[in-house]
Scaffold this active site. Structure first.
Site, PDB file in Angstrom:
ATOM      1  N   HIS A   2      -3.826  -5.381   0.778  1.00  0.00           N
ATOM      2  CA  HIS A   2      -3.315  -6.007   1.968  1.00  0.00           C
ATOM      3  C   HIS A   2      -3.090  -7.417   2.098  1.00  0.00           C
ATOM      4  O   HIS A   2      -4.197  -7.951   2.216  1.00  0.00           O
ATOM      5  CB  HIS A   2      -3.975  -5.247   3.080  1.00  0.00           C
TER       6      HIS A   2
ATOM      7  N   CYS B  89       0.858  -1.206   0.249  1.00  0.00           N
ATOM      8  CA  CYS B  89      -0.089   0.064   0.161  1.00  0.00           C
ATOM      9  C   CYS B  89       0.721   1.326   0.007  1.00  0.00           C
ATOM     10  O   CYS B  89       1.351   1.295  -0.940  1.00  0.00           O
ATOM     11  CB  CYS B  89      -0.982   0.008   1.158  1.00  0.00           C
TER      12      CYS B  89
ATOM     13  N   LYS C 199       0.870 -11.449  21.810  1.00  0.00           N
ATOM     14  CA  LYS C 199       0.013 -11.980  22.955  1.00  0.00           C
ATOM     15  C   LYS C 199      -0.338 -13.566  22.577  1.00  0.00           C
ATOM     16  O   LYS C 199      -0.288 -14.322  23.155  1.00  0.00           O
ATOM     17  CB  LYS C 199      -1.308 -11.187  22.911  1.00  0.00           C
TER      18      LYS C 199
END
Ligand code: XMP
Length: 527
Positions: free
Chosen positions: A183, A96, A383
């Protein structure tokens, strides 16, 4: 201060030492790109867009990815990269904004497309090998751009197009440079992983040998070397991050570890018991539980202002922790569960982006004059990687998958003044809320679910008598990053069961409401 963490890439020689750098141009996608690269078993780090070519050369990545970003490459003050990056001989993938920047630097044109292109788009691949090997000729991609490349230099050639974007993908004719206007890192681009894999394994020569399992073994070894025969203190909060840190340390240096759990009286039902059982019976660590409930409640007496509540809880936590830490003789290190997003957001990452300083929620604020050296073994992990590591280390699913819980605990979910009685009511209601969500099989698909005790009384009728009791709010959200969140569309039956059970079983609550606010403009917590 030192840390016992080094990037896994540094720890392992040979092919495992390969790394990819993602240059962050301010996109919320940079972290997602890094995760997608790691999912291909290639170690990846995010760095500032302004990193110099010299520094990149030192870091010797096998590939560079230029992330998306909100700016226009032609706008004043737009984030740029060192143009010498393109002279290093390292493969580059621009995504992008990153693609637009690369094309512009190397002689192409970028302009705004008045209609823009947002959401799903049909993409036609014009060269179905190399970067697009294995991708169907017609494929769906996710677009999100106002600007686009409108002209490419002679050195470039188009690889794909959409109805409004002639250069949906490009490559350099001689050098390993590629650009994608879409993307590949989002799931709405179904072949995105294939395209990234082709870049990593094809252009960059990635061997794909980075594994979390190696990370655990190498980190444990590294901690052993760094700590030697010294003692380490680790604060346990009941959350997954501190539990994984403690589990790693327990495996690495067992008897030299002392854990401190401050029972502030603000924990969820059975939370302390679960952590104590795990770290005394399974990991057999020296675990010291500081019974701090009275101190915390005294500090909170009469306080209603949310910020003041947080401040007092923070200070009391430090007092309790420090008192206990002083009793542990010969401790040289303090372990904490800083994660990679914390490192990035604090601007502390080597060459990392971001200007804002965010203190680590759980242990932030422990005074430097304690004189400990820090050990942060999770500072390279996201995480979800921490959760996987926790499972590998043998932590129970109950701890590994527990929803996040704020440091100030139930105090920020007990609106207004905090008392033991209100906390007990809230704990009981919260256990029902979470229990019913688990029973419905929705705990893993929701990000955070909890009860909030409101300082509002309303009239009800129970049997033959009139009641005048508290209202309870149920909050349940779905989010990827906790910066934005949507309220969870829980089935009515689940809400009905929660409501019936809370009103029947929890004394002092006669009304249950469901919070249907998204963040922003609301926040996840109520205080
Ligand atoms: P908000 O309420 O800001 O919460 O939307 C975002 C996430 O952060 C958690 N949170 C905290 N965590 N100390 C913490 O450790 C805090 O003071 C704190 N405040 C909010 C919240 O639970 C949610 O996951």
């Amino acid at each position: 201060m030192t840390t016992a963490s080094a990037s896994p890439a540094e720890l392992s020689g040979g092919a495992a030492g390969q790394r990819v750098l993602v240059l962050d141009f301010g996109a919320q996608y940079a972290q997602l790109i890094a995760r997608r690269v790691r999912e291909q078993n290639v170690y990846c780090e995010i760095v500032r867009h302004s990193i110099t070519a010299e520094r990149v050369r030192e870091l010797a990545p096998i590939g560079i990815i230029l992330s998306g970003g909100p700016s226009s490459v032609y706008a004043q003050g737009a984030p740029l990269c060192d143009p010498k990056l393109f002279e290093l001989g390292i493969p580059v993938l621009g995504i992008c904004y990153g693609m637009q920047l690369m094309c512009q630097v190397l002689g192409g044109n970028v302009d705004s497309n008045p209609a823009g292109e947002y959401g799903r788009a049909e993409c036609e691949i014009v060269e179905v090998d190399g970067l697009f090997a294995g991708v169907p000729k017609q494929t769906q991609v996710w677009m999100s751009h106002g600007d686009q490349v409108t002209g490419i230099a002679d050195d470039f050639t188009p690889l794909a197009k959409t109805s409004t974007c002639p250069y949906a993908a490009v490559k350099h004719k001689r050098l390993p440079f590629f650009g994608l206007q879409f993307h590949p890192e989002v799931t709405h681009t179904p072949e995105g992983a294939t395209v990234l894999r082709n870049f990593l394994h094809g252009a960059c020569g990635a061997e794909g040998t980075w594994k979390l399992g190696d990370f655990a073994a190498e980190t444990i070894e590294r901690i052993r070397q760094e700590v030697g025969s010294d003692r380490v203190i680790c604060g346990l909060s009941g959350g997954v991050d501190s539990s994984v840190v403690a589990a790693l340390l327990a495996k690495a240096i067992g008897p030299q570890l002392s854990c401190i759990l401050v029972d502030n009286g603000l924990l969820r039902q059975a939370e302390e018991e679960a952590v104590v059982a795990e770290f005394t019976q399974h990991f057999k660590t020296d675990l010291r539980v500081v019974k701090g409930e009275d101190r915390f409640l005294a500090a909170l007496a009469g306080v209603t202002d949310p910020q003041e509540k947080r401040r007092r809880i923070g200070h009391t936590f430090i007092d309790c922790f420090v008192d206990e830490a002083k009793k542990i003789k010969g401790a040289k290190f303090l372990a904490q569960g800083t994660l990679y997003p914390d490192v990035i957001e604090s601007g502390a990452a080597v060459d990392g982006p971001a200007d804002t300083i965010k203190l680590h929620h759980n242990v932030g604020g422990l005074p430097a004059e304690l004189g400990f050296e820090l050990i942060e073994p999770l500072r390279d992990l996201f995480k979800d990687e921490v959760r996987r590591l926790g499972l590998q280390l043998g932590l129970p699913e109950e701890i590994v998958w527990r929803h996040p819980f704020p440091g100030p605990g139930l105090a920020v979910r007990c609106l207004g003044e905090v008392t033991k009685e209100k906390l007990d009511t809230l704990r009981a209601a919260d256990a029902i809320v979470v229990g019913e969500i688990k029973a419905a099989g929705l705990y893993r698909s929701t990000s955070q679910a909890f009860a909030v005790l409101l300082p509002v009384q309303s009239v009800g009728v129970m049997g033959d008598s009139r009641t005048y009791d508290n209202a309870l709010a149920v909050r349940c959200v779905n989010t990827d990053d906790f910066m934005t969140a949507d309220w969870s569309h829980l089935p009515y039956e689940v809400l009905a069961r929660i409501s019936t059970r809370v009103i029947n079983e929890v004394k002092g609550v006669n009304r249950v409401v469901y919070d249907i606010s998204s963040k922003p403009p609301a926040t996840i917590e109520w205080e």
